[in-house]
Design a protein around this motif. Sequence first.
Motif, PDB file in Angstrom:
ATOM      1  N   ARG A  95      -3.355   5.427   2.354  1.00 60.75           N
ATOM      2  CA  ARG A  95      -2.934   6.215   1.197  1.00 60.75           C
ATOM      3  C   ARG A  95      -3.422   7.661   1.231  1.00 60.75           C
ATOM      4  O   ARG A  95      -3.080   8.463   0.375  1.00 60.75           O
ATOM      5  N   ASN A  96      -4.237   7.973   2.182  1.00 66.82           N
ATOM      6  CA  ASN A  96      -4.758   9.338   2.269  1.00 66.82           C
ATOM      7  C   ASN A  96      -3.784  10.256   3.035  1.00 66.82           C
ATOM      8  O   ASN A  96      -3.004   9.806   3.844  1.00 66.82           O
ATOM      9  N   SER A 102      -4.236  -1.487  -6.700  1.00 66.88           N
ATOM     10  CA  SER A 102      -5.500  -1.227  -6.015  1.00 66.88           C
ATOM     11  C   SER A 102      -5.585  -2.076  -4.749  1.00 66.88           C
ATOM     12  O   SER A 102      -4.849  -3.057  -4.587  1.00 66.88           O
ATOM     13  N   ILE A 103      -6.491  -1.710  -3.869  1.00 66.06           N
ATOM     14  CA  ILE A 103      -6.662  -2.460  -2.627  1.00 66.06           C
ATOM     15  C   ILE A 103      -7.066  -3.907  -2.921  1.00 66.06           C
ATOM     16  O   ILE A 103      -6.579  -4.843  -2.285  1.00 66.06           O
ATOM     17  N   SER A 104      -7.917  -4.096  -3.907  1.00 70.53           N
ATOM     18  CA  SER A 104      -8.319  -5.457  -4.287  1.00 70.53           C
ATOM     19  C   SER A 104      -7.131  -6.254  -4.812  1.00 70.53           C
ATOM     20  O   SER A 104      -6.952  -7.428  -4.463  1.00 70.53           O
ATOM     21  N   LEU A 111       0.830  -1.214   0.000  1.00 70.27           N
ATOM     22  CA  LEU A 111       0.000   0.000   0.000  1.00 70.27           C
ATOM     23  C   LEU A 111       0.862   1.260   0.000  1.00 70.27           C
ATOM     24  O   LEU A 111       0.505   2.274  -0.603  1.00 70.27           O
ATOM     25  N   SER A 125      -9.904  -5.959   4.092  1.00 62.02           N
ATOM     26  CA  SER A 125      -9.985  -4.624   4.699  1.00 62.02           C
ATOM     27  C   SER A 125     -10.336  -4.716   6.174  1.00 62.02           C
ATOM     28  O   SER A 125      -9.801  -3.970   7.011  1.00 62.02           O
ATOM     29  N   SER A 143      -7.743   1.726   8.184  1.00 65.35           N
ATOM     30  CA  SER A 143      -8.194   1.005   7.005  1.00 65.35           C
ATOM     31  C   SER A 143      -7.149   1.108   5.894  1.00 65.35           C
ATOM     32  O   SER A 143      -6.351   2.052   5.861  1.00 65.35           O
ATOM     33  N   PRO A 144      -7.156   0.147   4.935  1.00 63.03           N
ATOM     34  CA  PRO A 144      -6.208   0.224   3.823  1.00 63.03           C
ATOM     35  C   PRO A 144      -6.331   1.537   3.036  1.00 63.03           C
ATOM     36  O   PRO A 144      -5.321   2.116   2.625  1.00 63.03           O
ATOM     37  N   SER A 145      -7.555   2.005   2.841  1.00 64.90           N
ATOM     38  CA  SER A 145      -7.729   3.250   2.084  1.00 64.90           C
ATOM     39  C   SER A 145      -7.140   4.448   2.801  1.00 64.90           C
ATOM     40  O   SER A 145      -6.592   5.374   2.181  1.00 64.90           O
ATOM     41  N   ASP A 146      -7.215   4.442   4.128  1.00 71.45           N
ATOM     42  CA  ASP A 146      -6.674   5.553   4.904  1.00 71.45           C
ATOM     43  C   ASP A 146      -5.138   5.589   4.886  1.00 71.45           C
ATOM     44  O   ASP A 146      -4.538   6.640   5.114  1.00 71.45           O
ATOM     45  N   LYS A 187      -7.837  -3.553   9.197  1.00 60.98           N
ATOM     46  CA  LYS A 187      -8.256  -2.564  10.196  1.00 60.98           C
ATOM     47  C   LYS A 187      -8.077  -3.120  11.612  1.00 60.98           C
ATOM     48  O   LYS A 187      -7.646  -2.403  12.524  1.00 60.98           O
TER      49      LYS A 187
END
Length: 243
Positions: A242-243, A210-212, A204, A227, A237-240, A231
């Motif tokens: 990268r934020n 991508s996360i998938s 990541l 995910s 979370s995985p998305s967080d 967490k």
Amino acid sequence: MEDNPDVKAYINLCLENEYQLLNAENGQEGIDMAMEHTPDIIISDIMMPIKNGFELCETLKQDIKTNHIPIILLTAKASQEDKISGLSIGADAYLTKPFNKKELLIRVAQLIELRKTLQKKYNLDTNLSFTIHNSADNKNDEFINNVIETIQNNMEDPNFNAFYLARTLNLSESQLYRKLKALTNTSTAIFIRKIRLLKAKQLLKTTTLSISEIAYATGFNDPSWFSKAFKEEFDISPSDIRN
């Protein structure tokens, strides 16, 4: 392991309220029991039938299944020659008979505390490089690194589990579980998952996958489950990431 019934009874009396005990009648039986049960600590007289304490110590310290187990050798004569012989084959402590209860309990507690220090060394949360610094002739370092490498080599296989890891390492599932639990205070299944998730965290941060794609690359069939597990492990979370 103690063939003298009086000494054995005294050791049991000293330890029975603090620890679960297994008793062996001779050195060979002690070796067999250690291989089967992987105890937290072994106390053995030097003078034992069939296999003496030195032979027991040497056998167990050379076997990957048991080489992490602390061994206390008991002797009626703590000669310098005996101590050097024991230390050269990996004995962790000596007690000279007769010994008192307090001395025995202190020795056992000290060696168990060293086990906790060892567990900190192999804590994956503080070793994110996936490789433990391999000290010269340290078979435990070698073992952990081999476990991690084997998991990494099978990272994309969602079916790679404790059974296949144990088989690859030529251990039974129970032997692998007890060895890993002793060194890392973590079960085999959790250890495998931690390696997968640490790899996912690395991907990541260092790739544009991508996360998938990262979920599948680290052996998770379901990105949603990935995910959730991520967490739970990292509290983010995985998305967080990268934020």
